[in-house]
Write an enzyme that holds these catalytic residues in place. Structure first.
Site, PDB file in Angstrom:
ATOM      1  N   SER A   1       0.820  -1.209   0.000  1.00  0.00           N
ATOM      2  CA  SER A   1       0.000   0.000   0.000  1.00  0.00           C
ATOM      3  C   SER A   1       0.858   1.265   0.000  1.00  0.00           C
ATOM      4  O   SER A   1       0.337   2.366   0.132  1.00  0.00           O
ATOM      5  CB  SER A   1      -0.923   0.016   1.228  1.00  0.00           C
ATOM      6  OG  SER A   1      -0.156  -0.027   2.425  1.00  0.00           O
TER       7      SER A   1
ATOM      8  N   ARG B   1       3.070   4.204  -6.700  1.00  0.00           N
ATOM      9  CA  ARG B   1       2.517   5.000  -7.792  1.00  0.00           C
ATOM     10  C   ARG B   1       3.540   5.218  -8.893  1.00  0.00           C
ATOM     11  O   ARG B   1       3.178   5.488 -10.041  1.00  0.00           O
ATOM     12  CB  ARG B   1       2.040   6.360  -7.282  1.00  0.00           C
ATOM     13  CG  ARG B   1       0.986   6.311  -6.224  1.00  0.00           C
ATOM     14  CD  ARG B   1       0.414   7.685  -5.935  1.00  0.00           C
ATOM     15  NE  ARG B   1      -0.396   8.180  -7.038  1.00  0.00           N
ATOM     16  CZ  ARG B   1      -1.161   9.260  -6.973  1.00  0.00           C
ATOM     17  NH1 ARG B   1      -1.188   9.972  -5.862  1.00  0.00           N
ATOM     18  NH2 ARG B   1      -1.868   9.644  -8.009  1.00  0.00           N
TER      19      ARG B   1
ATOM     20  N   GLU C   1       4.816  11.614  -1.804  1.00  0.00           N
ATOM     21  CA  GLU C   1       5.439  10.982  -2.965  1.00  0.00           C
ATOM     22  C   GLU C   1       5.540  11.952  -4.135  1.00  0.00           C
ATOM     23  O   GLU C   1       6.485  11.899  -4.939  1.00  0.00           O
ATOM     24  CB  GLU C   1       4.674   9.707  -3.360  1.00  0.00           C
ATOM     25  CG  GLU C   1       3.406   9.895  -4.160  1.00  0.00           C
ATOM     26  CD  GLU C   1       2.225  10.406  -3.342  1.00  0.00           C
ATOM     27  OE1 GLU C   1       1.145  10.584  -3.939  1.00  0.00           O
ATOM     28  OE2 GLU C   1       2.365  10.617  -2.119  1.00  0.00           O
ATOM     29  N   ASP C   2       4.574  12.874  -4.244  1.00  0.00           N
ATOM     30  CA  ASP C   2       4.637  13.856  -5.326  1.00  0.00           C
ATOM     31  C   ASP C   2       5.770  14.853  -5.107  1.00  0.00           C
ATOM     32  O   ASP C   2       6.470  15.248  -6.047  1.00  0.00           O
ATOM     33  CB  ASP C   2       3.299  14.588  -5.472  1.00  0.00           C
ATOM     34  CG  ASP C   2       2.750  15.112  -4.153  1.00  0.00           C
ATOM     35  OD1 ASP C   2       3.361  14.859  -3.090  1.00  0.00           O
ATOM     36  OD2 ASP C   2       1.687  15.766  -4.177  1.00  0.00           O
TER      37      ASP C   2
ATOM     38  N   ASP D   1      -4.952  11.179  -9.725  1.00  0.00           N
ATOM     39  CA  ASP D   1      -5.829  10.650  -8.687  1.00  0.00           C
ATOM     40  C   ASP D   1      -7.139  10.179  -9.292  1.00  0.00           C
ATOM     41  O   ASP D   1      -7.487  10.513 -10.428  1.00  0.00           O
ATOM     42  CB  ASP D   1      -6.095  11.723  -7.626  1.00  0.00           C
ATOM     43  CG  ASP D   1      -4.888  11.986  -6.751  1.00  0.00           C
ATOM     44  OD1 ASP D   1      -3.942  11.182  -6.787  1.00  0.00           O
ATOM     45  OD2 ASP D   1      -4.883  13.000  -6.025  1.00  0.00           O
ATOM     46  N   ASP D   2      -7.881   9.441  -8.484  1.00  0.00           N
ATOM     47  CA  ASP D   2      -9.146   8.883  -8.963  1.00  0.00           C
ATOM     48  C   ASP D   2     -10.331   9.820  -8.757  1.00  0.00           C
ATOM     49  O   ASP D   2     -11.486   9.406  -8.863  1.00  0.00           O
ATOM     50  CB  ASP D   2      -9.433   7.540  -8.279  1.00  0.00           C
ATOM     51  CG  ASP D   2      -9.537   7.663  -6.761  1.00  0.00           C
ATOM     52  OD1 ASP D   2      -9.312   8.778  -6.229  1.00  0.00           O
ATOM     53  OD2 ASP D   2      -9.843   6.652  -6.094  1.00  0.00           O
ATOM     54  N   ASP D   3     -10.051  11.102  -8.465  1.00  0.00           N
ATOM     55  CA  ASP D   3     -11.137  12.064  -8.294  1.00  0.00           C
ATOM     56  C   ASP D   3     -10.918  13.327  -9.127  1.00  0.00           C
ATOM     57  O   ASP D   3     -11.568  14.337  -8.913  1.00  0.00           O
ATOM     58  CB  ASP D   3     -11.320  12.428  -6.824  1.00  0.00           C
ATOM     59  CG  ASP D   3     -10.035  12.947  -6.170  1.00  0.00           C
ATOM     60  OD1 ASP D   3      -9.028  13.138  -6.908  1.00  0.00           O
ATOM     61  OD2 ASP D   3     -10.021  13.159  -4.947  1.00  0.00           O
TER      62      ASP D   3
ATOM     63  N   ASN E   1       4.784   4.970  -2.716  1.00  0.00           N
ATOM     64  CA  ASN E   1       5.867   4.864  -3.683  1.00  0.00           C
ATOM     65  C   ASN E   1       5.486   3.977  -4.864  1.00  0.00           C
ATOM     66  O   ASN E   1       6.080   4.088  -5.941  1.00  0.00           O
ATOM     67  CB  ASN E   1       7.129   4.304  -3.004  1.00  0.00           C
ATOM     68  CG  ASN E   1       7.759   5.281  -2.032  1.00  0.00           C
ATOM     69  OD1 ASN E   1       7.956   6.455  -2.345  1.00  0.00           O
ATOM     70  ND2 ASN E   1       8.072   4.814  -0.824  1.00  0.00           N
TER      71      ASN E   1
END
Length: 349
Positions: A119, A124, A232-233, A140-142, A122
């Site tokens: 999970s 990504r 992470e970004d 992202d998913d939104d 990183n």
């Protein structure tokens, strides 16, 4: 369109026959840092884009399907990889998601559901053998961009292939009073593009994950991401700026729907899916925007400490898709842009 669920040990393959069939077989998981497991860089396409959508919340699945459809409809999208990081999601839920995707989208880019080994955020940025393009869109998913803005952002990347391109920007800064780095928003400059929507060179996935043979400074910095469960970004912006000495590029968009922003009020279009989107986001204001910003400032300080230098570079302004009149003219008692004042006026100046 072929829809697949791939795991590191198992994979489900969905047939697009009139009656979808499900089969299970074992697959090896290649080492993401072994160049032999990745496509030859010379074979990667620069005229298409691979989309990496981060997925976790089962409540967002209806929204995820809608957003995947937006990307799949674009002619320049090669494929869509949905990186599923929730290990508690039932097998049946993932199977149903794949069935829904296969029944909804019969044409366009392929969509692959990839359950992640861990999970960790990183994940990504793991290199994937399925990526056949020189650029990836990490999102992202939104976040649902309009097609015109999506295409324009990709064109901007094609003109700036070594930089990170995106719609959402933030900044680092030095708090002189406290003598420490902070994470903030400046009205006139930026140095960080968020993974809400981030286009970057595919090679940077390898740099992020496998830099210094996967160890050393990069490994320490990735550990910070795991400890904070955040940033992470920011780390990817560190990696790219450190390699290029250049800042990112912010792109102006016509219409990008941010379903996860807690400031949303009317969420009728997608019903319950849109309602929960604002509640499960990592940076939701309900979880304390101040604490979120402080944590990201902590990340910047730790990255700087490990690296021993500050690679982030400021950029000013953003790239826009059209050039309009800047002058104001009076019409009907109001000041409006002169090129909208009257089509009949001679403005050849």
């Amino acid at each position: 369109m072929e829809i697949q669920i791939k795991n590191f040990l198992f994979a489900l393959f969905i047939s697009l026959a009139p009656t979808a069939s499900l089969s299970l077989r074992t697959l090896p998981h290649p080492n993401p840092c072994d160049p032999r497991s990745l496509p030859d860089p010379r074979s990667l396409r620069s005229d298409q884009l691979t989309v990496l959508i981060n997925g976790y919340s089962e409540s967002r699945i209806p929204l995820l399907r809608s957003i995947a459809a937006t990307y799949a409809a674009a002619s320049f999208i090669s494929s869509i990889l949905i990186l599923w990081g929730n290990h508690s999601t039932p097998y049946q839920t993932l199977s149903q998601l794949s069935y829904n995707l296969s029944s909804l989208y019969s044409a366009g880019a392929s969509i692959t559901l990839l359950p992640q080994k861990t999970s960790s955020l990183n994940s990504r940025f793991l290199p994937h053998p399925a990526i056949k393009t020189r650029a990836v869109l990490v999102c992202d998913d939104d976040i649902e961009p309009d097609p015109k803005s999506l295409e324009f952002a990709f064109r901007v990347w094609q003109s700036n292939p070594d930089r990170i391109i995106g719609f959402f920007a933030r900044s680092h800064d030095l708090d002189l009073a406290r003598k420490t780095w902070i994470y903030t928003v400046h009205p006139d400059k930026y140095s960080i593009i968020l993974t809400k929507f981030m286009i970057l060179k595919t090679n940077y996935l390898f740099s992020y994950t496998c830099g210094s043979d996967g160890g050393g400074e990069r490994a320490e910095m990735r550990n910070v991401v795991d400890e904070m469960r955040n940033c992470e970004d920011i780390l990817m912006n560190f990696v790219v700026a450190d390699e290029t000495g250049e800042g990112p590029v912010m792109v102006g968009a016509e219409r990008v729907r941010d379903w996860g922003d807690p400031r949303n009020e009317a969420r009728v279009a997608l019903g319950e899916a849109a309602e929960v989107a604002a509640e499960v986001g990592l940076s939701s204001l309900k979880r304390g925007g101040g604490e979120h910003r402080k944590r990201r400032g902590d990340c910047i300080r730790e990255f700087h400490k490990i690296l021993g230098r500050m690679p982030l570079r400021y950029r000013y302004g953003k790239v826009v898709n059209s050039v309009g009149e800047q002058g104001l003219c009076e019409k009907g008692g109001k000041l409006i842009f002169c090129d909208r004042a009257s089509a009949g006026l001679n403005n050849d100046q």
